[in-house]
Design a protein around this motif. Structure first.
Motif, mmCIF file in Angstrom:
data_model
loop_
_atom_site.group_PDB
_atom_site.id
_atom_site.type_symbol
_atom_site.label_atom_id
_atom_site.label_comp_id
_atom_site.label_asym_id
_atom_site.label_seq_id
_atom_site.Cartn_x
_atom_site.Cartn_y
_atom_site.Cartn_z
ATOM 1 N N LYS A 10 79.930 -57.199 25.601
ATOM 2 C CA LYS A 10 80.444 -55.840 25.466
ATOM 3 C C LYS A 10 79.262 -54.901 25.645
ATOM 4 O O LYS A 10 78.126 -55.352 25.768
ATOM 5 C CB LYS A 10 81.143 -55.632 24.131
ATOM 6 C CG LYS A 10 80.283 -55.918 22.910
ATOM 7 C CD LYS A 10 81.107 -55.724 21.666
ATOM 8 C CE LYS A 10 80.630 -56.559 20.507
ATOM 9 N NZ LYS A 10 81.480 -56.406 19.342
ATOM 10 N N SER A 11 79.512 -53.620 25.685
ATOM 11 C CA SER A 11 78.434 -52.662 25.881
ATOM 12 C C SER A 11 77.354 -52.880 24.822
ATOM 13 O O SER A 11 77.659 -53.029 23.641
ATOM 14 C CB SER A 11 78.969 -51.247 25.825
ATOM 15 O OG SER A 11 79.866 -51.041 26.897
ATOM 16 N N THR A 12 76.085 -52.912 25.271
ATOM 17 C CA THR A 12 74.990 -53.317 24.404
ATOM 18 C C THR A 12 73.807 -52.367 24.525
ATOM 19 O O THR A 12 73.319 -52.107 25.619
ATOM 20 C CB THR A 12 74.529 -54.742 24.776
ATOM 21 O OG1 THR A 12 75.660 -55.619 24.728
ATOM 22 C CG2 THR A 12 73.466 -55.252 23.831
ATOM 23 N N LEU A 13 73.336 -51.861 23.380
ATOM 24 C CA LEU A 13 72.130 -51.051 23.306
ATOM 25 C C LEU A 13 70.956 -52.003 23.114
ATOM 26 O O LEU A 13 70.990 -52.857 22.224
ATOM 27 C CB LEU A 13 72.220 -50.069 22.141
ATOM 28 C CG LEU A 13 70.972 -49.247 21.824
ATOM 29 C CD1 LEU A 13 70.628 -48.333 23.000
ATOM 30 C CD2 LEU A 13 71.180 -48.438 20.550
ATOM 31 N N LEU A 14 69.937 -51.870 23.956
ATOM 32 C CA LEU A 14 68.767 -52.737 23.892
ATOM 33 C C LEU A 14 67.555 -51.923 23.458
ATOM 34 O O LEU A 14 67.354 -50.810 23.936
ATOM 35 C CB LEU A 14 68.489 -53.353 25.273
ATOM 36 C CG LEU A 14 69.619 -54.184 25.874
ATOM 37 C CD1 LEU A 14 69.341 -54.456 27.339
ATOM 38 C CD2 LEU A 14 69.777 -55.477 25.107
ATOM 39 N N GLY A 15 66.715 -52.505 22.590
ATOM 40 C CA GLY A 15 65.501 -51.815 22.173
ATOM 41 C C GLY A 15 64.678 -52.650 21.225
ATOM 42 O O GLY A 15 65.120 -53.684 20.733
ATOM 43 N N ARG A 16 63.463 -52.159 20.981
ATOM 44 C CA ARG A 16 62.549 -52.847 20.064
ATOM 45 C C ARG A 16 63.101 -52.800 18.646
ATOM 46 O O ARG A 16 62.989 -53.757 17.882
ATOM 47 C CB ARG A 16 61.172 -52.187 20.137
ATOM 48 C CG ARG A 16 60.133 -52.777 19.238
ATOM 49 C CD ARG A 16 58.748 -52.168 19.448
ATOM 50 N NE ARG A 16 58.724 -50.769 19.801
ATOM 51 C CZ ARG A 16 58.721 -49.762 18.928
ATOM 52 N NH1 ARG A 16 58.759 -50.004 17.639
ATOM 53 N NH2 ARG A 16 58.688 -48.513 19.345
ATOM 54 N N SER A 33 69.024 -48.499 17.212
ATOM 55 C CA SER A 33 69.879 -47.886 16.206
ATOM 56 C C SER A 33 71.095 -48.785 15.991
ATOM 57 O O SER A 33 71.679 -49.284 16.946
ATOM 58 C CB SER A 33 70.328 -46.513 16.701
ATOM 59 O OG SER A 33 71.329 -46.001 15.870
ATOM 60 N N MET A 34 71.444 -48.978 14.752
ATOM 61 C CA MET A 34 72.639 -49.770 14.460
ATOM 62 C C MET A 34 73.880 -48.892 14.453
ATOM 63 O O MET A 34 74.999 -49.365 14.289
ATOM 64 C CB MET A 34 72.494 -50.497 13.116
ATOM 65 C CG MET A 34 71.455 -51.587 13.153
ATOM 66 S SD MET A 34 71.925 -52.836 14.365
ATOM 67 C CE MET A 34 70.340 -53.418 14.859
ATOM 68 N N ASP A 35 73.676 -47.586 14.641
ATOM 69 C CA ASP A 35 74.786 -46.638 14.678
ATOM 70 C C ASP A 35 75.282 -46.523 16.112
ATOM 71 O O ASP A 35 74.942 -45.597 16.838
ATOM 72 C CB ASP A 35 74.319 -45.282 14.152
ATOM 73 C CG ASP A 35 75.453 -44.287 14.041
ATOM 74 O OD1 ASP A 35 76.611 -44.722 13.897
ATOM 75 O OD2 ASP A 35 75.177 -43.078 14.110
ATOM 76 N N VAL A 36 76.060 -47.520 16.537
ATOM 77 C CA VAL A 36 76.608 -47.552 17.892
ATOM 78 C C VAL A 36 78.120 -47.357 17.813
ATOM 79 O O VAL A 36 78.722 -47.625 16.776
ATOM 80 C CB VAL A 36 76.267 -48.883 18.617
ATOM 81 C CG1 VAL A 36 74.782 -49.007 18.856
ATOM 82 C CG2 VAL A 36 76.792 -50.075 17.864
ATOM 83 N N PRO A 37 78.732 -46.887 18.885
ATOM 84 C CA PRO A 37 80.185 -46.684 18.862
ATOM 85 C C PRO A 37 80.935 -47.994 18.622
ATOM 86 O O PRO A 37 80.428 -49.078 18.925
ATOM 87 C CB PRO A 37 80.502 -46.150 20.261
ATOM 88 C CG PRO A 37 79.208 -45.715 20.830
ATOM 89 C CD PRO A 37 78.139 -46.494 20.152
ATOM 90 N N GLU A 38 82.142 -47.869 18.106
ATOM 91 C CA GLU A 38 82.990 -49.038 17.898
ATOM 92 C C GLU A 38 83.227 -49.721 19.240
ATOM 93 O O GLU A 38 83.433 -49.065 20.258
ATOM 94 C CB GLU A 38 84.324 -48.612 17.294
ATOM 95 C CG GLU A 38 85.206 -49.778 16.924
ATOM 96 C CD GLU A 38 86.492 -49.329 16.256
ATOM 97 O OE1 GLU A 38 87.478 -50.077 16.361
ATOM 98 O OE2 GLU A 38 86.511 -48.255 15.643
ATOM 99 N N GLY A 39 83.130 -51.032 19.259
ATOM 100 C CA GLY A 39 83.315 -51.780 20.495
ATOM 101 C C GLY A 39 82.015 -52.030 21.233
ATOM 102 O O GLY A 39 82.011 -52.631 22.296
#
Length: 181
Positions: free
Chosen positions: A89-95, A98-104
């Protein structure tokens, strides 16, 4: 050509889960034939003691409506660190994303011993059509797609379509993007 009017909404109290303060009065409409089948009416009257859905009316959608397109799952693998990230699913990548990502969506930490990956570095998204996209979030060391030995930078605010297989450079970490079979 005449238009067919929508049928009137059922009166309050028709279904067992309707919020009703007082019992529903029997109207003259009750004497008319009901569009609900007799098996549904008897099922609603007896409740859901057998674990079925109360307002089930025996309607079954054809398989063309219920069959979903197969979901694609992608793998990001970094040979240097041994890290594998599943992109399902859509994924934020980083060192330290932020754990505050949209639902899904989800956030995944990129293992980066050289600290060239920004906290919220980039995101890989899957749109409604199943197309894969990558977007840089203004990282200091950039996000690149490598094909045929050529690096193409992903610019902040300019998502780029992404096809697997590909090599991604996130900071100075190289990831192989493949589709899981």
């Amino acid at each position: 050509m005449a238009t067919i009017p929508y049928p009137p909404a059922p009166e309050l109290g028709r279904y067992a889960d309707d919020p009703v303060d007082k019992p529903a009065a029997v109207s003259s409409a009750a004497a008319e034939p009901s569009p609900v089948s007799s098996s549904t009416a008897s099922h609603a009257a007896k409740g859901s003691s057998d674990g079925d859905i109360e307002d089930w009316d025996s309607t079954v959608l054809s398989s063309s409506f219920t069959a979903k397109a197969p979901r694609k799952i992608y793998i990001l693998h970094n040979d240097a660190t041994g890290q594998t990230i599943v992109i399902d699913k859509s994924t934020l990548l980083g060192r330290k994303p932020s754990m505050d990502v949209p639902e899904g969506a989800k956030a995944e930490k990129v293992e980066d011993p050289t600290r060239t990956t920004s906290r919220n570095h980039a995101a890989i998204s899957i749109d409604q059509n199943g197309t894969l996209w990558i977007e840089d979030y203004g990282s200091l060391n950039g996000t690149y797609i490598i094909r045929d030995g050529q690096e193409a930078q992903v610019l902040k605010g300019k998502p780029r379509e992404l096809d697997a297989p590909a090599t991604l450079r996130i900071g100075d970490q190289f990831f192989q993007l493949t589709e899981r079979q």
